[in-house]
Write an enzyme that holds these catalytic residues in place. Structure first.
Site, PDB file in Angstrom:
ATOM      1  N   THR A   9      91.300  51.608  25.319  1.00 31.12           N
ATOM      2  CA  THR A   9      92.739  51.362  25.145  1.00 31.12           C
ATOM      3  C   THR A   9      93.599  52.350  25.930  1.00 31.12           C
ATOM      4  O   THR A   9      93.200  53.475  26.191  1.00 31.12           O
ATOM      5  CB  THR A   9      93.148  51.461  23.662  1.00 31.12           C
ATOM      6  OG1 THR A   9      92.599  52.656  23.118  1.00 31.12           O
ATOM      7  CG2 THR A   9      92.663  50.280  22.878  1.00 31.12           C
ATOM      8  N   GLY A  61      88.795  58.342  20.747  1.00 31.82           N
ATOM      9  CA  GLY A  61      88.146  59.166  19.721  1.00 31.82           C
ATOM     10  C   GLY A  61      87.166  60.128  20.352  1.00 31.82           C
ATOM     11  O   GLY A  61      86.323  59.733  21.160  1.00 31.82           O
ATOM     12  N   GLU A 108      89.428  47.859  16.697  1.00 29.38           N
ATOM     13  CA  GLU A 108      88.379  46.894  17.059  1.00 29.38           C
ATOM     14  C   GLU A 108      88.839  45.459  16.784  1.00 29.38           C
ATOM     15  O   GLU A 108      88.135  44.674  16.171  1.00 29.38           O
ATOM     16  CB  GLU A 108      87.079  47.216  16.328  1.00 29.38           C
ATOM     17  CG  GLU A 108      86.585  48.609  16.726  1.00 29.38           C
ATOM     18  CD  GLU A 108      85.076  48.759  16.661  1.00 29.38           C
ATOM     19  OE1 GLU A 108      84.377  47.753  16.855  1.00 29.38           O
ATOM     20  OE2 GLU A 108      84.627  49.884  16.440  1.00 29.38           O
TER      21      GLU A 108
END
Lengths: 714, 714
Positions: A173, A212, A465
């Protein structure tokens, strides 16, 4: 005053004090919290342990889960009692500390067992689960799914599996681009002369965002970027890019990384942003299992791009399973509290206040959530099976096999089912967590009761997700497409079996002769079948109408998006009910009675919540709907009788629950108070003493305000 | 390699680099975020400023609000940009720092103006609002409401108004007792010899709990305790008890206080627990406006205990107003983001992705929430008026006046209405915040986008000052009682006017001749009237049946609690719609068209959400309900055209919004990125470098794993 009269007066005062003190102890004998809990356990009509085995899939698996819970509880790095008070940075350090333990098990345990371990960890420490999952699920998963076998071996030899020498993240993203992966801006331009790709972030919105593990942990990333070869764009592909020196952790040239900072929850995972400024990587760092770029700059695209979706499904299945587990945890806390907490009195002859759980309205708030937790548990089990079956098929089939059509059908079904269920189950669970939190009244607002944090940690499931709304629309699109196929005579899979009986269902009135007939799995299933068929038909017909008006399919899908959303939601209710009813059918005899009650409650409560559709399509009459409403209350009362044993069967240890209000023995007040005192010791330094003293001292130094007085005298 | 060929190759490489770099810049011209926002503003068919004036109650009030917003923004103690990153202790210190500024205005401003200031503060800093409100709303409010006039003067002279020398808190709830105030355990036993009350905490569950300001701030409290005189209990009364030395802040003898610790939100307020161990206070510290205890131990109870409820209502009215304000803030953030954020493309001929807000489904998610924010705004205004009217009546009436019956009726109505609306509006707003947060996709999970914190801060509204479920049940009980009065021929007040027309409404079919008739305030109002009358009748009839079966009224109310809950909820929908429709009626001509659209959307969307009841009571046919659903989509599209101007009319400055994704100019990405970088500077020290280095260094020192190899060699 004489000595003796002073003595007399002192004595009188002492007597008086004692009298006053004894006055306070006049209360009638009441049940303690522990007694209030204990009396709930004798009500079970079934063997709790047997139900636990049934839920876990057998005694063997229960033992394994219990082993995991004990190992976690005794691992000092997994201490959780103080998690509600640590800062973001502390949580991140702790999350890192846990890696060592868990990395050990990655290599020591077979995958299905390790998966169970991670499911257990997700219940107690979702932040760690995410940090760990980023490397193994996303980074390593991308290698497994998109690297050629020699590429895969290369990265494994570099330490990608053993977490030796490298740790990865997943840079998909961007600040301006999330759900629409095709719209990503980052470019990977092939430099033929150098045999390299140039990875570049062309704008602020192209900054990789939410990555992340990027902020402080990852040495490498799988970066998604627009492949450009000789000026031509080939769409988004993935590239391994090293971010940091693996020894010094210094950023490599051209890499700019920052911390995304504070989040709603899961602060254990260090999400970061990444900007690439003309970063060069060898051509072979592009993952080429599917699309390939040769030394000469020839681009070869894959025949079966769909197969790459398999990896996406896994995360969604995990979230369906997680929904059931987290719902169990929330219901355990709220349920145990309700057995002990007393408030007002519904009976004037009773000396003690009434248990929350004995109020009809509290039963109505809680029992359907307990039923939902069971429903989602069984749905999770079945969804996992669906996924495993798909993976087996994919692995045993070659692109040119005759059975490939069947594989693609299974893929389509599993993809749509997992997408719809991911959205449905995570939304419902998020609402359930909040509903459970609110049943704790004011105490639900304390961090230590756990549900606020659970809410904040869980909420991300609704957007990552695959954003839930988009996934629900995809599921609705699948239903429309199945509907059209069914009209054309093609047999549809089990999940949408009702579409194989459209003729019957669409013209079917309610089969119920007398109200009591409604209390039957077959009738409830038929009711959902009829209503779902109608709602899907509505979406399909809207779509058809738009096509006939000359719209292209995309525009027609957009036009019926509201109908698709409704169709997917109603479909999911019926689907989940079917999974639950099926599980009850396969339960041991001794458990059937109690599970039947719970399953009926799930079915009828869901119907009540969607009454509009059942009346709209005239499956039920208004008076039958009144009966449904009435029976929901009756079933709430019936389930209430055994609800503590039903909760106990979830078999979550106090450590896993991590909430003093949800402890097994019911001693909630002592344990809650102890927790609050441990985390906030009496006598700790005052955080703002000088401030408040100076505020209140305005009249301490002088009773009259100083300034005004002086002004007056001037 | 010769020098020249090396140079040539370098040159070629440079050219190649430039070529690759320019390759990334081939994108077609796209609208910037700011341009995307700007184009929305020209669509307004109304004057935005006029709508602001209308909402605020006139230009004068808009100017005052703007003055407040500017004063807050420029006050360094009210800096808010970094609030999402500060720790609990820091937030508490900051909250204290703000007292000085605000105390100044307490004395400088008339009450209604100061109330407006506090409403504004609640939008940006709810933690401060609470800390301040604890002293002025609860502690000082209790003095004003329950002290005799000489007691009141005494405490004012001690500094209770000026916050000079003392600051108070409000010790009502206990660890084991919340909603049921009559069940509190703390005792206040009269010691006649000493002319003192002995305040005592007899058990752990009697510990005062959740007491705002107790942990570190308050010097005094109003303590609620069971009055015991000569061994007889007189129920719960209130007593001023000093907790700390006002100079040293040391706890007084017999007082034990601790910090409740971390909460879901509002960490700015230092909630604490208090235990009293035989603490003695003078008899005159009991607040004796209502119940009195004389020097000789005679207890005199008040004739009109109901009048003490007035104070409770104020907090609930404030929460109805706050719901509207917070809903505006949430919708502003989500709405502005949706005008700028682009995702996928609904039009293949468009070079740029489509704005979120141009998707039907996004309109369906957001426009009804915008309509709700307007509805709650007008409801808040009217509820405030109802309350002010009640207070005027109470203050101008003596207990023996003939008009006292009228006052009590108004009290009953206002109490029930504010209870029902507090629950309805806070629940709906909490859901709306979360729905808005989810429309931001992944970014909604960032703390900096503000909605996560808004959710966590707001959530407490659902449980404090009356748990929402209990308040809804109370509202349902009021409806049942009105219904029975109406059946007996007593005229009912405006809020439940439909009960004055039961005969007509209960037998009334839908007045709609053709579908288009539904788009009419009168029809929608009638629809709600018919359905509410039926749902209230159901609850009333259930109650009656239980009575006839021999139940006592309490048991009968408990029996119909599910029906009461439904009745109260449906009643609130209709009530809020009426308030909105009424406001549209009184709007300036230039605003009527746009407000009518918004109000119709609120009405029809609410009907769609409760379709089951409209079909159940056959007000609408299934095909009319399909028309309603269709019109909701049509209205969503229509409101979408002017939704940015409709949001702008809320007139909340960027400072108040405190979210880079909700900025007025639409430059969301730059501002979001800047915020993240300001709060998390690039190059800040790594929080766990040694940890991760030691994890990954297992193969840095030696490529082969050490332990295994040595084991093998043994």
């Amino acid at each position: 005053m004489s000595e003796s009269s002073a003595t007399q007066q002192r004595l009188a005062t002492v007597q008086n004090h004692l009298q006053v003190a004894s006055c306070s102890a006049e209360e009638p004998k009441k049940k303690t919290p522990v007694e209030s809990m204990t009396e709930e356990r004798v009500k079970a009509t079934f063997n709790v342990r047997d139900l636990t085995y049934f839920l876990d899939g057998g005694e063997k698996f229960t033992k394994i889960r219990e082993k995991f819970m004990m190992e976690l509880e005794r691992d000092p790095t997994f201490r959780m009692y103080d998690m509600y008070d640590v800062t973001k940075d502390e949580i991140r350090v702790r999350t890192m500390e846990k890696f060592r333990t868990i990395v050990h098990y990655v290599s020591a345990e077979p995958v299905p067992i390790f998966t169970m371990r991670m499911q257990t960890i997700s219940l107690i420490d979702p932040g760690f689960w995410t940090r760990f999952g980023v490397h193994y699920g996303l980074f390593f998963g991308a290698l497994r799914g998109s690297a050629t076998s020699s590429q895969f071996s290369h990265w494994v030899s570099k330490g990608a599996l053993a977490l030796n020498g490298m740790v990865g993240c997943f840079a998909m993203t961007e600040l301006g681009h999330g759900s629409n992966v095709a719209g990503l801006e980052t470019t990977a331009t092939f430099d033929e002369a150098a045999d390299q790709f140039v990875i570049h972030t062309p704008s602020v919105t192209a900054t990789k965002w939410w990555i992340g593990g990027a902020a402080h942990t990852a040495t490498h990333t799988v970066c998604f970027a627009q492949l450009i070869v000789r000026g031509k764009r080939y769409g988004v592909k993935s590239f391994v890019v090293q971010l940091r020196d693996t020894k010094t952790y210094a950023l490599l040239p051209g890499i700019n990384i920052g911390d995304i900072g504070k989040k709603m929850g899961r602060d254990g995972i260090d999400n970061g942003w990444i900007q690439f400024t003309n970063v060069r990587v060898p051509r072979t760092n592009m993952l080429m299992k599917h699309t390939k770029v040769s030394r000469a700059g020839e681009v070869k695209e894959p025949p079966m791009a769909q197969l790459t979706y398999g990896a996406l499904i896994q995360g969604r299945v995990a979230m369906v399973v997680d929904s059931g587990n987290i719902a169990k945890k929330a219901v355990t806390i709220a349920g145990r509290y309700a057995a002990v907490r007393r408030q007002f009195s519904s009976n004037p002859h009773e000396a003690q206040e009434t248990k929350l759980i004995d109020y009809a309205i509290h039963q109505y708030r809680l029992m359907p959530l307990l039923a939902m937790a069971y429903a989602f548990h069984f749905t999770g089990v079945e969804t996992q099976k669906l996924y495993d079956n798909l993976m087996d098929k994919i692995e045993s089939t070659q692109p040119n096999d005759a059975s490939m059509t069947d594989v693609l059908d299974t893929l389509k079904e599993t993809h749509a089912t997992s997408a719809g269920l991911k959205a449905f189950c995570t939304w419902s669970t998020l609402n359930a967590i909040e509903a459970c939190r609110q049943t704790l009244g004011g105490h639900g607002y304390s961090a230590y009761t756990g549900l606020a944090t659970t809410y904040n940690d869980f909420a991300v499931h609704c957007t990552w997700e695959g954003d839930n709304t988009i996934l629900t629309l995809q599921s609705g699109r699948y239903l429309v497409s199945c509907y059209r196929e069914a009209l054309a005579g093609k047999k549809q899979p089990e999940g949408v079996d009702y579409l194989n009986h459209l003729d019957t269902l669409l013209n079917q009135g309610c089969a119920v002769k007398k109200n009591e007939d409604i209390l039957d799995f077959g009738i409830i299933q038929e009711a959902w079948g009829v209503v779902t068929a109608n709602v899907v038909k509505k979406a399909g017909d809207d779509f058809e109408t738009s096509l006939k008006q000359g719209m292209n399919p995309e525009a027609a899908y957009e036009e019926c998006s509201q109908a698709r959303l409704a169709a997917a939601k109603i479909h999911s209710f019926g689907y989940v009910f079917r999974r639950f009813a099926q599980a009850v059918g396969s339960a041991p005899e001794g458990l059937k009675a109690v599970l039947t009650k719970v399953c009926l409650l799930y079915g009828l409560y869901s119907i009540e919540q969607n009454a509009g559709f059942f009346l709209q399509y005239r499956y039920f009459t208004p008076s039958q709907m009144d009966y449904v409403r009435h029976q929901v209350n009756v079933l709430c009362r019936a389930v209430r009788e055994e609800y503590i044993p039903l909760i106990d069967a979830f078999n979550l240890s106090d450590y896993m629950i991590n909430s003093p209000l949800g402890v097994y023995d019911g001693d909630i007040y002592e344990k809650y108070f102890a927790q609050v005192k441990r985390q906030n010791p009496v006598g700790a330094p005052h955080p703002y003493l000088p401030l408040i003293q100076s505020l209140l001292r305005r009249d301490i130094e002088d009773d009259e305000p100083l300034e005004d007085d002086e002004d007056d005298e001037e």
